[in-house]
Design a protein around this motif. Structure first.
Motif, PDB file in Angstrom:
ATOM      1  N   PRO A  71      14.988   0.368  10.660  1.00 13.29           N
ATOM      2  CA  PRO A  71      14.239   1.557  10.250  1.00 13.29           C
ATOM      3  C   PRO A  71      14.181   1.815   8.745  1.00 13.29           C
ATOM      4  O   PRO A  71      13.189   2.370   8.264  1.00 13.29           O
ATOM      5  N   LEU A  72      15.189   1.442   7.986  1.00 17.74           N
ATOM      6  CA  LEU A  72      15.190   1.753   6.553  1.00 17.74           C
ATOM      7  C   LEU A  72      14.039   1.098   5.795  1.00 17.74           C
ATOM      8  O   LEU A  72      13.322   1.782   5.057  1.00 17.74           O
ATOM      9  N   PRO A  73      13.800  -0.209   5.952  1.00 16.87           N
ATOM     10  CA  PRO A  73      12.650  -0.799   5.255  1.00 16.87           C
ATOM     11  C   PRO A  73      11.308  -0.226   5.729  1.00 16.87           C
ATOM     12  O   PRO A  73      10.392  -0.048   4.923  1.00 16.87           O
ATOM     13  N   ALA A  74      11.205   0.075   7.016  1.00 19.75           N
ATOM     14  CA  ALA A  74       9.967   0.653   7.542  1.00 19.75           C
ATOM     15  C   ALA A  74       9.724   2.035   6.957  1.00 19.75           C
ATOM     16  O   ALA A  74       8.596   2.387   6.598  1.00 19.75           O
ATOM     17  N   LEU A  75      10.779   2.816   6.828  1.00 11.63           N
ATOM     18  CA  LEU A  75      10.666   4.152   6.259  1.00 11.63           C
ATOM     19  C   LEU A  75      10.297   4.064   4.781  1.00 11.63           C
ATOM     20  O   LEU A  75       9.425   4.803   4.305  1.00 11.63           O
ATOM     21  N   SER A  76      10.909   3.148   4.069  1.00 14.80           N
ATOM     22  CA  SER A  76      10.593   2.949   2.661  1.00 14.80           C
ATOM     23  C   SER A  76       9.126   2.541   2.478  1.00 14.80           C
ATOM     24  O   SER A  76       8.427   3.073   1.612  1.00 14.80           O
ATOM     25  N   LYS A  77       8.662   1.627   3.312  1.00 13.83           N
ATOM     26  CA  LYS A  77       7.278   1.164   3.227  1.00 13.83           C
ATOM     27  C   LYS A  77       6.302   2.311   3.509  1.00 13.83           C
ATOM     28  O   LYS A  77       5.291   2.457   2.826  1.00 13.83           O
ATOM     29  N   THR A  78       6.614   3.137   4.492  1.00 14.93           N
ATOM     30  CA  THR A  78       5.739   4.257   4.836  1.00 14.93           C
ATOM     31  C   THR A  78       5.678   5.264   3.700  1.00 14.93           C
ATOM     32  O   THR A  78       4.596   5.763   3.363  1.00 14.93           O
ATOM     33  N   TYR A  79       6.826   5.570   3.101  1.00 25.76           N
ATOM     34  CA  TYR A  79       6.835   6.501   1.970  1.00 25.76           C
ATOM     35  C   TYR A  79       6.033   5.949   0.792  1.00 25.76           C
ATOM     36  O   TYR A  79       5.286   6.679   0.143  1.00 25.76           O
ATOM     37  N   LYS A  80       6.171   4.659   0.508  1.00 22.54           N
ATOM     38  CA  LYS A  80       5.425   4.047  -0.595  1.00 22.54           C
ATOM     39  C   LYS A  80       3.925   4.067  -0.317  1.00 22.54           C
ATOM     40  O   LYS A  80       3.118   4.315  -1.217  1.00 22.54           O
ATOM     41  N   SER A  81       3.556   3.815   0.935  1.00 22.97           N
ATOM     42  CA  SER A  81       2.142   3.862   1.311  1.00 22.97           C
ATOM     43  C   SER A  81       1.578   5.268   1.140  1.00 22.97           C
ATOM     44  O   SER A  81       0.448   5.445   0.669  1.00 22.97           O
ATOM     45  N   THR A  82       2.359   6.256   1.512  1.00 27.94           N
ATOM     46  CA  THR A  82       1.929   7.649   1.368  1.00 27.94           C
ATOM     47  C   THR A  82       1.725   7.993  -0.103  1.00 27.94           C
ATOM     48  O   THR A  82       0.726   8.614  -0.477  1.00 27.94           O
ATOM     49  N   LEU A  83       2.671   7.581  -0.935  1.00 24.41           N
ATOM     50  CA  LEU A  83       2.554   7.866  -2.370  1.00 24.41           C
ATOM     51  C   LEU A  83       1.328   7.191  -2.981  1.00 24.41           C
ATOM     52  O   LEU A  83       0.642   7.785  -3.816  1.00 24.41           O
ATOM     53  N   SER A  84       1.050   5.962  -2.566  1.00 22.39           N
ATOM     54  CA  SER A  84      -0.128   5.283  -3.128  1.00 22.39           C
ATOM     55  C   SER A  84      -1.421   5.915  -2.627  1.00 22.39           C
ATOM     56  O   SER A  84      -2.396   6.008  -3.374  1.00 22.39           O
TER      57      SER A  84
END
Length: 113
Positions: A31-44
């Protein structure tokens, strides 16, 4: 008897999570990498919204804060720390919230409030 129960207790405490305890919410394998990826996608995706937007400012600040917590924990692999810091329950729940926020940002871009 004490010697037999101690290893069982340690195995139960250190065993990988098999259920979230919520119907329909499966355990995420990483879950940690998936959560990080989702947050980065949201920011972009938020960059498509004007900087003067109050919605963008609020979501961007909150998402950046959450991303910092996740990034710090990625180095250590400390899931419990992330769950405690985010205060959103289990990481699978936090991932659902992050995915919903990502979808909402897309809708906000479409709606141009």
């Amino acid at each position: 008897m004490l010697r037999f129960t101690r290893p069982l207790l340690q195995a139960a405490v250190c065993a990988p999570k098999t259920t979230t305890g919520f119907v329909g919410l499966a355990v995420h394998p990483d879950p940690l990498p998936a959560l990080s990826k989702t947050y980065k996608s949201t920011l972009s995706l938020l960059e498509s919204i004007p900087e003067s937007s109050i919605y963008r400012q609020g979501v961007q600040a909150l998402t950046a804060k959450k991303l910092a917590v996740v990034e710090a924990a990625l180095e250590k692999g400390d899931v419990e720390l992330v769950e405690k810091e985010l205060g959103e329950g289990q990481l699978e729940e936090a991932l659902l919230v992050a995915q919903d926020e990502f979808k909402l940002v897309g809708k906000m871009i479409e709606w141009k409030p």
